[in-house]
Design a protein around this motif. Structure first.
Motif, PDB file in Angstrom:
ATOM      1  N   ALA A 206      -3.204  -5.509  -3.722  1.00 39.40           N
ATOM      2  CA  ALA A 206      -3.395  -4.174  -4.299  1.00 39.40           C
ATOM      3  C   ALA A 206      -3.298  -4.254  -5.816  1.00 39.40           C
ATOM      4  O   ALA A 206      -2.252  -4.657  -6.342  1.00 39.40           O
ATOM      5  N   ASP A 207      -4.352  -3.887  -6.512  1.00 35.08           N
ATOM      6  CA  ASP A 207      -4.239  -3.871  -7.963  1.00 35.08           C
ATOM      7  C   ASP A 207      -3.376  -2.691  -8.394  1.00 35.08           C
ATOM      8  O   ASP A 207      -3.077  -1.807  -7.593  1.00 35.08           O
ATOM      9  N   HIS A 208      -3.002  -2.671  -9.654  1.00 36.70           N
ATOM     10  CA  HIS A 208      -1.983  -1.714 -10.097  1.00 36.70           C
ATOM     11  C   HIS A 208      -2.385  -0.255  -9.890  1.00 36.70           C
ATOM     12  O   HIS A 208      -1.545   0.620  -9.795  1.00 36.70           O
ATOM     13  N   SER A 209      -3.688   0.011  -9.809  1.00 34.91           N
ATOM     14  CA  SER A 209      -4.120   1.411  -9.646  1.00 34.91           C
ATOM     15  C   SER A 209      -3.685   1.985  -8.298  1.00 34.91           C
ATOM     16  O   SER A 209      -3.720   3.192  -8.090  1.00 34.91           O
ATOM     17  N   LYS A 210      -3.305   1.129  -7.359  1.00 31.67           N
ATOM     18  CA  LYS A 210      -2.913   1.615  -6.029  1.00 31.67           C
ATOM     19  C   LYS A 210      -1.410   1.918  -5.941  1.00 31.67           C
ATOM     20  O   LYS A 210      -0.966   2.539  -4.983  1.00 31.67           O
ATOM     21  N   LEU A 211      -0.669   1.469  -6.939  1.00 28.23           N
ATOM     22  CA  LEU A 211       0.779   1.633  -6.874  1.00 28.23           C
ATOM     23  C   LEU A 211       1.175   3.102  -7.051  1.00 28.23           C
ATOM     24  O   LEU A 211       0.638   3.805  -7.894  1.00 28.23           O
ATOM     25  N   GLY A 212       2.118   3.520  -6.223  1.00 29.19           N
ATOM     26  CA  GLY A 212       2.603   4.898  -6.296  1.00 29.19           C
ATOM     27  C   GLY A 212       1.707   5.890  -5.572  1.00 29.19           C
ATOM     28  O   GLY A 212       2.011   7.073  -5.509  1.00 29.19           O
ATOM     29  N   LYS A 213       0.580   5.400  -5.026  1.00 22.45           N
ATOM     30  CA  LYS A 213      -0.350   6.297  -4.304  1.00 22.45           C
ATOM     31  C   LYS A 213       0.009   6.362  -2.820  1.00 22.45           C
ATOM     32  O   LYS A 213       0.541   5.408  -2.250  1.00 22.45           O
ATOM     33  N   THR A 214      -0.310   7.476  -2.236  1.00 19.83           N
ATOM     34  CA  THR A 214      -0.189   7.590  -0.782  1.00 19.83           C
ATOM     35  C   THR A 214      -1.476   8.201  -0.229  1.00 19.83           C
ATOM     36  O   THR A 214      -2.005   9.138  -0.818  1.00 19.83           O
ATOM     37  N   THR A 215      -1.971   7.642   0.854  1.00 17.62           N
ATOM     38  CA  THR A 215      -3.146   8.242   1.501  1.00 17.62           C
ATOM     39  C   THR A 215      -2.790   8.591   2.931  1.00 17.62           C
ATOM     40  O   THR A 215      -1.666   8.384   3.372  1.00 17.62           O
ATOM     41  N   PHE A 216      -3.741   9.101   3.654  1.00 18.97           N
ATOM     42  CA  PHE A 216      -3.484   9.772   4.927  1.00 18.97           C
ATOM     43  C   PHE A 216      -2.781   8.932   5.998  1.00 18.97           C
ATOM     44  O   PHE A 216      -1.823   9.392   6.610  1.00 18.97           O
ATOM     45  N   SER A 217      -3.263   7.709   6.193  1.00 11.75           N
ATOM     46  CA  SER A 217      -2.773   6.978   7.370  1.00 11.75           C
ATOM     47  C   SER A 217      -1.792   5.864   7.024  1.00 11.75           C
ATOM     48  O   SER A 217      -2.107   4.961   6.266  1.00 11.75           O
ATOM     49  N   PHE A 218      -0.651   5.937   7.636  1.00  7.27           N
ATOM     50  CA  PHE A 218       0.387   4.940   7.423  1.00  7.27           C
ATOM     51  C   PHE A 218       0.015   3.629   8.103  1.00  7.27           C
ATOM     52  O   PHE A 218      -0.457   3.634   9.239  1.00  7.27           O
ATOM     53  N   VAL A 219       0.207   2.528   7.399  1.00  8.89           N
ATOM     54  CA  VAL A 219      -0.096   1.226   7.996  1.00  8.89           C
ATOM     55  C   VAL A 219       1.205   0.504   8.383  1.00  8.89           C
ATOM     56  O   VAL A 219       1.420   0.175   9.541  1.00  8.89           O
ATOM     57  N   CYS A 220       2.044   0.232   7.401  1.00 13.37           N
ATOM     58  CA  CYS A 220       3.336  -0.388   7.709  1.00 13.37           C
ATOM     59  C   CYS A 220       4.285  -0.238   6.523  1.00 13.37           C
ATOM     60  O   CYS A 220       3.877   0.199   5.453  1.00 13.37           O
TER      61      CYS A 220
END
Lengths: 252, 252
Positions: A206-220
């Motif tokens: 995950a590049d830094h732009s994904k940090l702190g984000k949350t989207t709909f479906s939980f993976v683990c």
DNA sequence: TCACATTCGATTAAAAATGATCAATTGAAT
DNA sequence: ATTCAATTGATCATTTTTAATCGAATGTGA
């Protein structure tokens, strides 16, 4: 007016005004309504429009060409993704059995994989490149998701049950301290989950732009994986993640 | 006007105005319509243009490696394969669940499938086109066979166990009165077998060049399937096949 | 629900285009 | 010069496309 001209005309008119009646088209092309109806039947067969009583309506092409969608996404954070991918690939040893998730970052890994790795993937876009590199490749089954060319659904999960992995490399859309790892599509999330469970080690790219984000479906949860991300300006930003789990930081 | 000149002329005119009628071209080159038609047939074979009733239209040169490899193979018995494919597709009704085997003949079917058909396939090359046509598509899993881009092996067979089909369309390399249907690769044969067993009806698509041939791996007996093949010069040649099973003969 | 108007799809007949065939021409090889 | 293959143009039966027609199906408004 020649047949292909007529077809182009109909489609361009529809693209412009979304709907058109048979009468309208018949008048505009100076042909009979019978002809227009035949045209519409044909174009509907080809998936270019949707017919309704009295006319037809424009239909958005569902899949953009593979190159454009990938090309568009490649532009974003390309250098970071390449660096992350290169590092991830360096973890792989010849003879390792891998799961390689669909997505652009994992795609970049292919170039740097050692020969002799065995790859299982759910990403259709990866296949070509993997074969070019003469890497033994297995594809899981499933329903084809038009936009990302990923395999999802029951078939995908069932297929995965037949494999065990040494290492599993997942792309992800959201990395959050409390909410864990998440992705927008539930079906895709389930595939990632299943692959992760079948693997000895799990790496999340995950590049830094994904940090702190949350989207709909939980993976683990983050504890279950090793996070591979890139250098950020504010180093301390990564500290809380490092407390949670193992984090590898890559400098582009 | 010499042949290559004429061809260049036709192509440049098409590039300019996208479409042209046979009459138009005949007048402009001061040759007969017969000659123009012969030219157009040839140029279409070469993939330089698309013919339609009354003329031809410009075709963008495609740069995709995938299509070129297909295009090369298309040249052999192309008309026959197209005719067979068209007929086979006409058997499909909206809502049918199909298995579509990998291969060029089955590839041609895609253009003529009714929207609303549901397709399961082992052919990676089919995916792009199926998605363009907005057809719901499932891919079975398995190992990727480099040359034909077909999915084979245990994963493929396991994946297939999750599906049941109304109709199953198989390509085949050998059709023999005594030896039945056969294909060179045992792994591929097993996939075909499994798909056939999961289907209510089984259709085998084989142009006349495959008749009387036998290859290494047995797939199934001719009695179990409906054979779709093309017209041959010596009609009686097909009689023994007709005694064995149902045969559909298509005229290109 | 019913009646009314529109639109649809199947059918038909006419026109146009096609593919197959064949004879004439050309050019090259013998 | 002669043979042979390739290219061409003309002819014709067949196929495809088209427009018109008409009963059936569909949508609309009372």
């Amino acid at each position: 007016m020649l047949t292909p001209e007529r077809h182009r005309f109909i489609l361009s008119l529809l693209q412009e005004q979304k709907v058109a009646t048979v009468q309208e088209l018949s008048a505009a092309t100076e042909t009979s309504e019978s002809t227009i109806r035949r045209d519409l039947v044909q174009l509907e067969q080809e998936g270019k429009l949707t017919r309704f009583h009295g006319g037809a309506q424009w239909r958005e092409p569902s899949v953009k060409s593979e190159e454009t969608t990938i090309a568009q996404r490649l532009s974003q954070h390309e250098a970071e993704k390449r660096a992350i991918a290169r590092f991830a690939a360096s973890l792989v040893k010849s003879g390792d059995c891998l799961f390689l998730d669909a997505g652009t970052t994992t795609f970049y890994m292919i170039d740097d994989l050692p020969p002799g790795a065995i790859v299982v993937t759910n990403g259709l876009t990866h296949i070509e490149r993997l074969l070019e590199r003469n890497i033994k490749t297995y594809l899981i089954g499933g329903s084809v998701k038009g936009m990302t060319k990923a395999l999802i659904g029951k078939g995908a999960v069932e297929s995965l049950k037949n494999y065990r992995f040494d290492k599993c490399f997942l792309g992800i859309n959201g990395v959050h301290l409390e909410h864990g790892l998440s992705t927008p599509d539930p079906e895709e999330a389930f595939v990632k989950q299943t692959a992760a469970n079948a693997s000895t080690e799990v790496f999340v790219l995950a590049d830094h732009s994904k940090l702190g984000k949350t989207t709909f479906s939980f993976v683990c949860e983050m504890e279950d994986v090793t996070l591979i991300t890139n250098d950020v300006n504010d180093q301390q930003q990564l500290d809380p993640y490092k407390k949670k789990t193992k984090v590898e930081v890559v400098t582009p």
